[in-house]
Write a protein that holds these residues in place. Structure first.
Motif, PDB file in Angstrom:
ATOM      1  N   HIS A 181      -0.091   4.353   7.236  1.00  0.00           N
ATOM      2  CA  HIS A 181      -0.506   3.399   6.207  1.00  0.00           C
ATOM      3  C   HIS A 181      -1.206   2.170   6.762  1.00  0.00           C
ATOM      4  O   HIS A 181      -1.198   1.112   6.154  1.00  0.00           O
ATOM      5  CB  HIS A 181       0.710   2.999   5.364  1.00  0.00           C
ATOM      6  N   ARG A 182      -1.812   2.302   7.940  1.00  0.00           N
ATOM      7  CA  ARG A 182      -2.507   1.171   8.542  1.00  0.00           C
ATOM      8  C   ARG A 182      -3.694   0.705   7.723  1.00  0.00           C
ATOM      9  O   ARG A 182      -4.002  -0.462   7.670  1.00  0.00           O
ATOM     10  CB  ARG A 182      -3.052   1.614   9.899  1.00  0.00           C
ATOM     11  N   ALA A 183      -4.423   1.619   7.151  1.00  0.00           N
ATOM     12  CA  ALA A 183      -5.620   1.273   6.387  1.00  0.00           C
ATOM     13  C   ALA A 183      -5.710   2.223   5.187  1.00  0.00           C
ATOM     14  O   ALA A 183      -5.163   3.323   5.237  1.00  0.00           O
ATOM     15  CB  ALA A 183      -6.856   1.425   7.278  1.00  0.00           C
ATOM     16  N   PRO A 184      -6.406   1.828   4.121  1.00  0.00           N
ATOM     17  CA  PRO A 184      -6.442   2.651   2.899  1.00  0.00           C
ATOM     18  C   PRO A 184      -7.413   3.822   3.013  1.00  0.00           C
ATOM     19  O   PRO A 184      -8.283   4.007   2.171  1.00  0.00           O
ATOM     20  CB  PRO A 184      -6.901   1.656   1.836  1.00  0.00           C
ATOM     21  N   VAL A 185      -7.294   4.602   4.081  1.00  0.00           N
ATOM     22  CA  VAL A 185      -8.198   5.730   4.315  1.00  0.00           C
ATOM     23  C   VAL A 185      -7.402   6.989   4.667  1.00  0.00           C
ATOM     24  O   VAL A 185      -6.242   6.897   5.071  1.00  0.00           O
ATOM     25  CB  VAL A 185      -9.190   5.423   5.469  1.00  0.00           C
ATOM     26  N   VAL A 186      -8.039   8.139   4.501  1.00  0.00           N
ATOM     27  CA  VAL A 186      -7.395   9.412   4.848  1.00  0.00           C
ATOM     28  C   VAL A 186      -8.387  10.318   5.577  1.00  0.00           C
ATOM     29  O   VAL A 186      -9.595  10.177   5.424  1.00  0.00           O
ATOM     30  CB  VAL A 186      -6.915  10.197   3.595  1.00  0.00           C
ATOM     31  N   ILE A 231     -12.288   9.452   4.558  1.00  0.00           N
ATOM     32  CA  ILE A 231     -12.798   8.722   3.401  1.00  0.00           C
ATOM     33  C   ILE A 231     -11.716   7.808   2.832  1.00  0.00           C
ATOM     34  O   ILE A 231     -10.525   7.967   3.125  1.00  0.00           O
ATOM     35  CB  ILE A 231     -13.275   9.759   2.341  1.00  0.00           C
ATOM     36  N   ASP A 278      -3.248   7.196   4.481  1.00  0.00           N
ATOM     37  CA  ASP A 278      -2.502   6.354   3.551  1.00  0.00           C
ATOM     38  C   ASP A 278      -2.015   7.136   2.332  1.00  0.00           C
ATOM     39  O   ASP A 278      -2.447   6.884   1.209  1.00  0.00           O
ATOM     40  CB  ASP A 278      -3.419   5.203   3.131  1.00  0.00           C
ATOM     41  N   ARG A 305      -1.008   8.594  18.475  1.00  0.00           N
ATOM     42  CA  ARG A 305      -0.774   8.135  17.100  1.00  0.00           C
ATOM     43  C   ARG A 305      -1.790   7.079  16.672  1.00  0.00           C
ATOM     44  O   ARG A 305      -1.923   6.761  15.496  1.00  0.00           O
ATOM     45  CB  ARG A 305       0.635   7.542  16.983  1.00  0.00           C
ATOM     46  N   ASP A 306      -2.497   6.520  17.640  1.00  0.00           N
ATOM     47  CA  ASP A 306      -3.420   5.419  17.369  1.00  0.00           C
ATOM     48  C   ASP A 306      -4.780   5.973  16.913  1.00  0.00           C
ATOM     49  O   ASP A 306      -5.808   5.735  17.536  1.00  0.00           O
ATOM     50  CB  ASP A 306      -3.577   4.589  18.653  1.00  0.00           C
ATOM     51  N   LEU A 318      -6.837   8.083  13.217  1.00  0.00           N
ATOM     52  CA  LEU A 318      -6.713   8.643  11.871  1.00  0.00           C
ATOM     53  C   LEU A 318      -6.875  10.161  11.903  1.00  0.00           C
ATOM     54  O   LEU A 318      -6.010  10.904  11.439  1.00  0.00           O
ATOM     55  CB  LEU A 318      -7.785   8.017  10.961  1.00  0.00           C
ATOM     56  N   TYR A 374      -5.581  -4.233   5.287  1.00  0.00           N
ATOM     57  CA  TYR A 374      -4.781  -3.601   6.335  1.00  0.00           C
ATOM     58  C   TYR A 374      -3.359  -4.107   6.310  1.00  0.00           C
ATOM     59  O   TYR A 374      -3.088  -5.240   5.983  1.00  0.00           O
ATOM     60  CB  TYR A 374      -5.398  -3.874   7.711  1.00  0.00           C
ATOM     61  N   ILE A 375      -2.488  -3.233   6.721  1.00  0.00           N
ATOM     62  CA  ILE A 375      -1.074  -3.547   6.664  1.00  0.00           C
ATOM     63  C   ILE A 375      -0.733  -4.704   7.599  1.00  0.00           C
ATOM     64  O   ILE A 375       0.079  -5.551   7.298  1.00  0.00           O
ATOM     65  CB  ILE A 375      -0.243  -2.283   6.980  1.00  0.00           C
ATOM     66  N   LEU A 434       1.932  -0.131  16.029  1.00  0.00           N
ATOM     67  CA  LEU A 434       2.193   0.704  17.203  1.00  0.00           C
ATOM     68  C   LEU A 434       2.384  -0.198  18.415  1.00  0.00           C
ATOM     69  O   LEU A 434       1.811  -1.279  18.471  1.00  0.00           O
ATOM     70  CB  LEU A 434       1.002   1.647  17.466  1.00  0.00           C
ATOM     71  N   LEU A 469     -13.505   3.031   8.097  1.00  0.00           N
ATOM     72  CA  LEU A 469     -13.318   4.164   9.010  1.00  0.00           C
ATOM     73  C   LEU A 469     -13.605   3.759  10.456  1.00  0.00           C
ATOM     74  O   LEU A 469     -13.106   4.377  11.390  1.00  0.00           O
ATOM     75  CB  LEU A 469     -14.236   5.329   8.624  1.00  0.00           C
TER      76      LEU A 469
END
Lengths: 465, 454
Positions: free
Chosen positions: A56-61, A127, A229, A393-394, A396, B4-5, B49, B377
């Protein structure tokens, strides 16, 4: 080897290739709690497997659909069909014009691409999460309604031929590496390059394409992976509304013959005017990690000890101390359904012959077989591999890539999530055992390796040195 | 758009809840951190992280300062700074990086000299200590210097058969001609042999100075820790050094077509048009025009015509190239030798079409949607955020540049695009290089040798 279509530029290919070949084994999770990525899973009634990797770091998938079909599933004479078909998937359905899929993604501020391997074909978009539903609708549409016009079917063959020229034919080193793989995988489809042979690409008929699509493209032959997210709870209704409406198909068995055993070592030589620097590379048959998990884990530790950077054995001994090479490396890749590979490659220092260097690389392997590795080497390697899981993990798209690879090549979610604990089990004895089992010069696993020597055309002088 | 969170965390802790909504319009909340010693860094705190990414650059300290006789010097410096420092030999230094899973690297472009450190937050002290050593007390011992020289020599020899590398080498020589940019930043077989440890020491002293330093940090570290680290790592560098002696130029050899004969099935084509600098008010319009013409991949004029309609190529792209001393738009593609002329014709025709008819309202709208919508992105990892922050500083953008990004692009009109097309898209000025056995290029100038390689 992974071939992708539609790069957004020349350099993206490199990045993604590095990601795909490099990240899978680094997938290690590090958090002791539930797993590295805490992925969630469910399966639709029609058999579509769904994996959600919340981030959930940014509103993207990143939305990825992986099919369990690749180049190794093609019929004889139709090499490259899986990859060519992947290109056609952008050429329109009953509802979308050719090219409209990608144009729509772009208009919504997203990026899309696709790639094909020996065991899988995958499509993805990154996106804003608000457009995820639309992506799923379009992806589900082309799973069942593909309808490319004849003109596009023909012009796309030309595009793939250009792709093959650009990737492989322009540089003799590319062709030589392809030929080495072909020589290793005797009797197995991995011998055929994913992109296919030039002459066979030219001969595809529409009927061949249609039959490939109808045979393999179905929800029960696919894995959906969404990272970013979103949660499984939010995704499930979307998945049911889109992919959930598609009927399952009866799938054929994937025919995968075994690599034939052999006793003679294969040695190949290339002398070419475009080559100015001699080198050698060697390719061993190795286990797929899904079939020999413990062996694969030990091989990843071996790789780290032997080739994990400038203080690892090969570079330290042959480049820094003995000055016999300017570069040397080993890499194990086990993320395939049937077999993995181990590559060695080395470039000699000035005044050192390729054969001499080859002998010294052999000595390094023999040392491991004879004397093993130390407890400290194993401990340090495990720590580094576990740390790489944190770095994984860092990103998307990276984690989605890792799960897609694993789930289409016979591994499981647990194999990914539990990597840090699994890799920690590896012992020095195991590392020695797998070296003996897969890299022994005297008692090869299934068949001896393929070694390739590359020289300048007028390289007699270089060879004699 | 949601924020951003990490921004959320920051807001909740530091500022009253009432201002959170306003903060939400921000694309990225960059803070400027000034150390007790007066060094500044752009900083985004992100504790999702346990990772820290530090990127820095010495502006203007790149290979353009190498000089003819020492081509490859900046690159050699970037190769050797992390090969032993202080009491640590090359192997001891590298072992310490490896044991702590720290990635530390240096790199030199034509313009700037930079570096990057990525570490887990549990190893941050070690990471910064090693960076400090590399920057302040590099040893340049004979063994690693010679090892890196040999690696570079072999790299050049290996690349001499690589068509993409040949294209890049020739193209630099053509578009920069007699300028310092035309030199080989990777060095030549002759100049690499002449570089000494004293050259490396002198270059470091002359160019890696505080007045050129720009820093970007992202991740799991506090402002106070960051401030102390800046002084500790960078504080002892020289205040200033040499001044650049480089002239501004335009694209050279405009209007000419060059070929280099190579026995491969494809022709690789590289083209350039002169352009304007980053601070030009038309920059946002150029970004959009480029996207429509050839920057956008699928959907761009070039890709639709050359790949989708005619099946001529696997890829064709255009991209603005902004450097300190020259600005251009570069176009690249490859096609089988038989259709080299046809694809060059597509490149020219699409330029003429835009000049004659302009772009459509829909194309303009789609380009804006993509460029604005895809911005998040490019901020999806710790390192990506550091990279963007460093690039903004190198380009002398303001700290809230990204937050105004959307507005700036939205202001661009069809008329702006038309004006920029007239300024940039001029086929008379286009320089072309074709490497391969292109058909239909009989009247071009043939290049026989690879310059600045041997």
């Amino acid at each position: 080897m992974v071939k992708r279509q539609r790069p957004s530029n020349r350099y993206v290919i490199l990045t993604l290739t590095a990601l795909m070949t490099g990240l899978f084994f680094f997938v290690l999770p590090f958090v002791a709690q539930a797993g590295v990525f805490n992925a969630q899973k469910f399966t639709l009634k029609n058999g579509l497997e769904v994996v959600v990797i919340p981030n959930h770091r940014a509103p993207v998938v990143t939305h990825m659909l992986w099919y369990r079909v690749g180049a190794a599933d093609e019929l004889p004479g139709l090499s490259g069909m899986a990859h060519y078909f992947e290109h056609l998937m952008f050429k329109g359905t009953k509802k979308l014009e050719p090219g409209e899929f990608s144009r729509t993604v772009k208009k919504l501020g997203g990026n899309d691409n696709a790639f094909t391997g020996q065991d899988y074909t995958a499509y993805f978009q990154s996106i804003s999460v608000e457009h995820l539903g639309r992506m799923m609708k379009m992806e589900a549409d082309r799973m069942q309604n593909l309808n490319p016009p004849e003109a596009d079917f023909i012009s796309e063959k030309k595009v793939v031929l250009e792709e093959r020229r650009q990737r492989t034919e322009n540089d003799p080193r590319g062709l030589f590496t392809e030929q080495m793989r072909s020589s290793l995988f005797v009797n197995h489809p991995y011998a055929i390059p994913t992109i296919g042979w030039m002459d066979e690409i030219k001969t595809y008929e529409w009927e061949d394409v249609k039959s490939f699509y109808e045979t393999w493209y179905a929800p029960n032959n696919a894995v959906l992976i969404v990272s970013g997210d979103i949660t499984a709870k939010e995704l499930k209704p979307l998945a049911q509304k889109t992919y959930g409406k598609i009927k399952a198909k009866k799938l054929p068995e994937r025919m995968r013959p075994k690599v034939a055993s052999a006793i003679g070592e294969t040695k190949m030589t290339l002398e070419h005017k475009a080559i100015h620097q001699p080198y050698f590379q060697r390719l061993y048959l190795a286990p797929a990690s899904s079939k020999f998990k413990e062996d694969a884990l030990a091989l990843y530790v071996l790789e780290e000890i032997v080739s994990g950077g400038p203080t690892a054995r090969l570079y330290k001994n042959l480049v820094v101390e003995q000055k016999k090479a300017v570069s040397v490396g080993m890499s194990y890749s086990g993320d395939s359904l049937d077999y993995g590979t181990i590559w060695f490659s080395a470039t000699p220092a000035t005044g050192v012959s390729v054969e001499n260097l080859e002998h010294l690389v052999d000595q390094e392997i023999v040392k491991v077989i004879k004397d093993g590795v130390t407890e400290d080497e194993v401990k340090d390697a495990i720590q580094r591999l576990q740390d790489q899981a944190i770095y994984a993990r860092d990103s998307l798209a990276g984690p989605a890539m890792i799960f897609g690879h694993a789930l289409t090549t016979g591994s499981t979610i647990d194999d990914i999530e539990n990597w840090p604990e699994d890799i920690a089990r590896v012992t020095a004895e195991q590392v020695q055992e797998v070296t003996q089992k897969y890299l022994s010069p005297y008692n090869p696993w299934i068949r001896p390796p393929v070694t390739g020597y590359v020289f300048p055309l007028d390289g007699e002088e270089e060879k004699k040195k | 758009m949601r924020r951003y969170i990490f921004l959320l965390i920051f807001c909740l802790v530091i500022i009253p809840v009432s201002s959170v909504a306003k903060e939400a319009d921000k694309v990225l909340d960059i803070q400027e951190v000034t150390s007790p010693g007066g060094l500044t860094a752009w900083f985004v705190q992100d504790q999702t992280l346990p990772i820290i990414s530090l990127k820095f650059s010495f502006k203007g300290a790149g290979a353009v300062n190498d000089g003819q006789e020492k081509q490859g010097l900046a690159r050699m410096l970037s190769n050797t700074l992390d090969e032993g420092a202080g009491d640590l030999t090359s192997q001891e230094f590298q072992k310490s990086l490896s044991d702590h899973s720290i990635t530390l690297s240096f790199g030199s472009g034509r313009d700037h000299f930079g570096g990057s450190v990525k570490t887990l937050s549990r190893n941050k002290d070690k990471a910064f200590e090693l960076l400090k050593l590399a920057l302040n007390e590099p040893r340049f011992d004979p063994e690693p210097v010679e090892r890196m020289r040999q690696a570079n020599l072999k790299r050049i020899k290996s690349n001499m058969g690589n068509p993409d590398w040949i294209v890049a080498r020739l193209f630099n020589d053509i578009i920069y001609e007699d300028h310092l940019y035309a030199l080989n930043s990777g060095g030549t077989l002759t100049t690499l042999a002449a570089i000494t440890a004293d050259d490396l020491r002198q270059y470091k002293k002359d160019w890696l100075t505080k007045d050129r330093l720009l820093i970007a940090v992202t991740g799991d570290i506090t402002k106070d820790e960051l401030g102390r680290m800046l002084d500790d790592v960078f504080g002892s560098l020289p205040e200033s050094g040499k001044k650049n002696n480089v002239t501004q130029i335009d694209v050279q050899n405009q209007g000419k077509v060059f070929t280099y004969n190579k026995d491969i099935p494809q022709t690789i084509l590289e083209m350039a048009l002169p352009s304007f600098p980053l601070d030009d008010p038309d920059y946002p319009a150029l970004k959009i025009l480029n996207y429509i013409y050839g920057g956008g991949g699928f959907g761009s004029r070039l890709m639709e015509e050359a790949r989708e309609k005619r099946g001529l190529t696997y890829g064709i792209y255009s991209a603005p190239l902004h450097q300190e001393y020259m600005d251009a738009v570069v176009i690249s593609t490859s096609t089988k030798n038989e259709t080299a002329e046809e694809i060059l014709d597509v490149v020219r025709t699409e330029i003429q079409n835009i000049n004659a008819e302009g772009v459509t309202k829909e194309e303009l709208q789609d380009a804006k949607s993509y460029l604005v919508g895809s911005l998040p992105l490019s901020l999806s990892s710790t390192e990506k955020i550091s990279s963007i922050m460093l690039s903004l500083q190198l380009r002398e953008r303001s700290i809230d540049y990204l937050n105004q990004y959307k507005e700036r692009l939205h202001k661009v009109t069809l008329r702006d695009i038309g004006r920029v097309a007239k300024r940039i898209l001029d086929i008379e000025k286009m320089v072309v290089l074709a490497v391969g056995k292109p058909e239909g290029f009989e009247s071009s100038q043939e290049i026989k040798e690879l310059p600045n390689v041997e």
